[in-house]
Design a protein around this motif. Structure first.
Motif, PDB file in Angstrom:
ATOM      1  N   LEU A   1       0.831  -1.213   0.000  1.00  0.00           N
ATOM      2  CA  LEU A   1       0.000   0.000   0.000  1.00  0.00           C
ATOM      3  C   LEU A   1       0.866   1.264   0.000  1.00  0.00           C
ATOM      4  CD1 LEU A   1      -3.006  -0.950   2.339  1.00  0.00           C
ATOM      5  CD2 LEU A   1      -2.947  -0.782  -0.156  1.00  0.00           C
ATOM      6  N   ILE A   2       2.003   1.204   0.698  1.00  0.00           N
ATOM      7  CA  ILE A   2       2.924   2.352   0.673  1.00  0.00           C
ATOM      8  C   ILE A   2       3.448   2.555  -0.754  1.00  0.00           C
ATOM      9  CG2 ILE A   2       5.226   3.137   1.385  1.00  0.00           C
ATOM     10  CD1 ILE A   2       4.685   1.906   4.143  1.00  0.00           C
TER      11      ILE A   2
ATOM     12  N   HIS B   1      -4.969   7.082 -11.215  1.00  0.00           N
ATOM     13  CA  HIS B   1      -5.223   7.923 -10.043  1.00  0.00           C
ATOM     14  C   HIS B   1      -5.889   7.114  -8.918  1.00  0.00           C
ATOM     15  CE1 HIS B   1      -8.787   7.739 -12.549  1.00  0.00           C
ATOM     16  NE2 HIS B   1      -9.476   7.888 -11.451  1.00  0.00           N
ATOM     17  N   ASP B   2      -6.460   5.987  -9.302  1.00  0.00           N
ATOM     18  CA  ASP B   2      -7.262   5.192  -8.381  1.00  0.00           C
ATOM     19  C   ASP B   2      -6.488   3.968  -7.887  1.00  0.00           C
ATOM     20  OD1 ASP B   2      -9.664   5.056  -7.113  1.00  0.00           O
ATOM     21  OD2 ASP B   2     -10.565   3.704  -8.599  1.00  0.00           O
ATOM     22  N   LEU B   3      -5.157   3.944  -8.110  1.00  0.00           N
ATOM     23  CA  LEU B   3      -4.383   2.730  -7.838  1.00  0.00           C
ATOM     24  C   LEU B   3      -4.461   2.287  -6.374  1.00  0.00           C
ATOM     25  CD1 LEU B   3      -2.493   0.568  -8.987  1.00  0.00           C
ATOM     26  CD2 LEU B   3      -0.568   2.031  -8.358  1.00  0.00           C
ATOM     27  N   SER B   4      -4.399   3.259  -5.438  1.00  0.00           N
ATOM     28  CA  SER B   4      -4.419   2.881  -4.018  1.00  0.00           C
ATOM     29  C   SER B   4      -5.668   2.073  -3.679  1.00  0.00           C
ATOM     30  CB  SER B   4      -4.365   4.125  -3.128  1.00  0.00           C
ATOM     31  OG  SER B   4      -3.051   4.638  -3.124  1.00  0.00           O
ATOM     32  N   ARG B   5      -6.801   2.475  -4.251  1.00  0.00           N
ATOM     33  CA  ARG B   5      -8.042   1.755  -3.972  1.00  0.00           C
ATOM     34  C   ARG B   5      -8.006   0.344  -4.575  1.00  0.00           C
ATOM     35  NH1 ARG B   5     -12.280   0.335  -6.045  1.00  0.00           N
ATOM     36  NH2 ARG B   5     -11.813   1.267  -8.063  1.00  0.00           N
TER      37      ARG B   5
ATOM     38  N   LEU C   1      -7.004  -5.602  -3.837  1.00  0.00           N
ATOM     39  CA  LEU C   1      -6.205  -6.822  -4.037  1.00  0.00           C
ATOM     40  C   LEU C   1      -5.921  -7.500  -2.694  1.00  0.00           C
ATOM     41  CD1 LEU C   1      -4.421  -8.712  -5.810  1.00  0.00           C
ATOM     42  CD2 LEU C   1      -2.549  -7.094  -5.442  1.00  0.00           C
ATOM     43  N   TYR C   2      -5.458  -6.725  -1.720  1.00  0.00           N
ATOM     44  CA  TYR C   2      -5.166  -7.310  -0.394  1.00  0.00           C
ATOM     45  C   TYR C   2      -6.440  -7.787   0.290  1.00  0.00           C
ATOM     46  CZ  TYR C   2      -0.329  -5.881  -0.855  1.00  0.00           C
ATOM     47  OH  TYR C   2       0.960  -5.756  -1.303  1.00  0.00           O
ATOM     48  N   GLN C   3      -7.504  -7.004   0.142  1.00  0.00           N
ATOM     49  CA  GLN C   3      -8.774  -7.407   0.768  1.00  0.00           C
ATOM     50  C   GLN C   3      -9.250  -8.756   0.219  1.00  0.00           C
ATOM     51  OE1 GLN C   3     -11.232  -3.985  -0.051  1.00  0.00           O
ATOM     52  NE2 GLN C   3      -9.889  -2.652   1.163  1.00  0.00           N
ATOM     53  N   HIS C   4      -8.919  -9.022  -1.047  1.00  0.00           N
ATOM     54  CA  HIS C   4      -9.315 -10.304  -1.640  1.00  0.00           C
ATOM     55  C   HIS C   4      -8.353 -11.431  -1.267  1.00  0.00           C
ATOM     56  CE1 HIS C   4     -12.135  -8.046  -4.156  1.00  0.00           C
ATOM     57  NE2 HIS C   4     -12.675  -9.201  -4.465  1.00  0.00           N
TER      58      HIS C   4
ATOM     59  N   SER D   1      -7.346  -0.559   4.174  1.00  0.00           N
ATOM     60  CA  SER D   1      -8.111   0.506   3.518  1.00  0.00           C
ATOM     61  C   SER D   1      -7.219   1.248   2.519  1.00  0.00           C
ATOM     62  CB  SER D   1      -8.658   1.469   4.566  1.00  0.00           C
ATOM     63  OG  SER D   1      -7.598   1.988   5.341  1.00  0.00           O
ATOM     64  N   ALA D   2      -7.848   1.926   1.572  1.00  0.00           N
ATOM     65  CA  ALA D   2      -7.102   2.614   0.513  1.00  0.00           C
ATOM     66  C   ALA D   2      -6.206   3.716   1.078  1.00  0.00           C
ATOM     67  CB  ALA D   2      -8.073   3.187  -0.519  1.00  0.00           C
ATOM     68  N   GLY D   3      -6.558   4.296   2.215  1.00  0.00           N
ATOM     69  CA  GLY D   3      -5.767   5.381   2.790  1.00  0.00           C
ATOM     70  C   GLY D   3      -4.603   4.902   3.652  1.00  0.00           C
ATOM     71  N   ARG D   4      -4.509   3.598   3.871  1.00  0.00           N
ATOM     72  CA  ARG D   4      -3.480   3.050   4.756  1.00  0.00           C
ATOM     73  C   ARG D   4      -2.057   3.371   4.273  1.00  0.00           C
ATOM     74  NH1 ARG D   4      -1.550   1.640   9.636  1.00  0.00           N
ATOM     75  NH2 ARG D   4       0.281   0.353   9.310  1.00  0.00           N
TER      76      ARG D   4
END
Lengths: 219, 219
Positions: A86-87, A170-174, A179-182, A199-202
Motif C-alpha cells: 500500500l505504501i 489515479h485510483d491505484l491505491s483503492r 487486491l489485499y482485501q481479496h 483501507s485505501a488510505g493506509r
C-alpha cells in the motif's frame, strides 16, 4: 557547489528526465534527444554518466528496488506485508522515478533489457515478511510462502498495469487495497485478518509514520 | 479451392504470422517484412487484407475476446468462473494467435494502439458469471462483483506477464491455479469453496469436456 556535488545533481536530473520519458514513451520509443532536452544537459554530459539508453533504463529500474524498503514494525507481520504494497501504491502516485521504473518493468519492449530484477527483488522482500508471519503463526497452515509471495508480486503488477491501460492510475491505491482485501482471507488466520488495516488510505498514513520515525532518527 | 476460400485462408495465415511476430518482438519492433516472410505472401496480398500494422494488431487482439467463450455449466457458477480462467491458461500454451494477442494486450508499446478492449471484455464476462453466482447465494455477502471481476482480470494479466518475464510461461496453468486458490476463499462461501476444482490440470480437463460437447452438438 563542489564539482562532485554538481556531478551527482546532473546525474540525478538525467535519471529523472529519463524516467519521465520512459514512463511516457516506453523503452523502445524513448529518444535520448528528448531526455537531453528535459534534463537540460549536453550529449557529452549524458554520456559521461551513462554509456547508453540501456544503462539509463537499468539505473531507472534499480530505483524501484531501492524504494522497496521495509515498512515499520506493526502488531503483525501480515500488516507489514500489506503496508509494503500500500505504501508503494501511494508513492507511485508521487514519484516520477518510480513510475518510469515501473513502466519499464511492465513493458515488454526493449528485447535486450532484463526486467526480471524487480519481480525477483519484490518476491524476495515479500517472502521474507511472509516467512516471519508464518513463524509467528499468523498464516493458515496450507499457505506456502514462496508461492504466495510470487503470486502477490505478479497480481500486483497486473493490477497496476490494468489501471494504467484503463486510465485509472489515479485510483491505484483503492485497487491495490482491493487486491489485499481479496487475498488476505486466504492467507492469514481469522484472528489476524480482523486486525488488518487494508483501507485505501493506509499507504499514505503508513508512509507518513515511516517518515516521521526516519526524521526523528536523523536528529 | 474457390477464390473466396483462398482469400479466407490467406487472411488467416497472415494473421497467424502477425501474431507470432507480435509475440516475439512486441508491437513497436514488429516488422511487416518479417510477417510477409512468415506468411509467405506478397506485400500486395497483405495490404489487400489489412490496411496497416495497426489494423493487424487490432485483429490479433480481437482473437482473444472471441476465445473467451463461456465454459460449460457446472455444479456452481463459482466453478464456471474458475474454469473460464483455467481453460484460457491452458489454451495460451497451445495457440499462437492467443499468445500474440496477449502480448499485445500486456505490452505498453505502440502508443496509438488501444489495448483496453480485452480488459473490458474479460471483466464483462467475469462480472456476468459472478452476478449469477451472487444470485445463487454462492458469494460472501460483502463481495462486490464489479470490484472482484476487475481485480481478477488485472491480477490474471499480471501473473501471466510475470511468468513470461521470468521465463516460466510453461508453468502458467499452475500459477493461474494458485491465483484462484488464493482468491476464492475471500469470495465464495465455505460450502461452495470446498466443492471447487482449482487444480492446475482442471483447465485441460474442462476444455476437453467442452470440445466433446461441441463435437456432439455438431453431429
Amino acid at each position: 557547489m563542489a564539482k562532485q556535488d554538481r556531478g551527482v545533481r546532473t546525474r540525478q536530473s538525467i535519471l529523472l528526465a529519463a524516467a519521465a520519458v520512459f514512463e511516457e514513451r516506453g523503452y523502445d520509443a524513448a529518444k535520448l534527444t528528448e531526455i537531453l532536452v528535459r534534463a537540460n544537459v549536453t550529449k557529452g554530459a549524458l554520456y559521461f554518466h551513462f554509456a547508453s539508453k540501456e544503462e539509463l533504463a537499468v539505473e531507472v529500474i534499480k530505483a524501484q528496488v531501492e524504494a522497496s524498503s521495509t515498512p515499520l514494525p506493526q502488531a503483525s507481520k501480515a500488516q507489514e506485508f500489506v503496508d509494503l504494497g500500500l505504501i508503494f501504491a501511494h508513492r507511485l502516485a508521487h514519484d516520477t522515478l518510480l513510475r518510469g521504473s515501473v513502466r519499464l518493468t511492465l513493458d515488454q519492449g526493449g528485447e535486450g533489457l532484463n526486467r526480471s530484477g524487480p519481480y525477483r527483488d519484490w518476491t524476495k522482500v515479500s517472502l521474507r515478511i511472509l516467512n516471519e508471519a508464518r513463524d509467528r503463526g499468523e498464516l493458515q497452515p496450507h499457505v506456502e510462502p514462496r508461492v504466495t509471495a510470487q503470486l502477490l508480486v505478479g497480481a500486483y503488477a497486473g493490477v497496476n498495469m490494468m489501471s494504467q491501460i484503463l486510465g485509472e492510475a489515479h485510483d491505484l491505491s483503492r485497487q491495490i487495497a482491493a487486491l489485499y482485501q481479496h487475498l488476505m482471507p486466504g492467507i492469514v488466520i481469522p484472528a489476524v485478518l480482523e486486525t488488518l488495516d487494508m483501507s485505501a488510505g493506509r499507504g499514505e498514513r503508513a508512509l507518513a509514520e515511516m517518515r516521521a520515525v526516519q526524521a526523528n532518527g536523523a536528529r
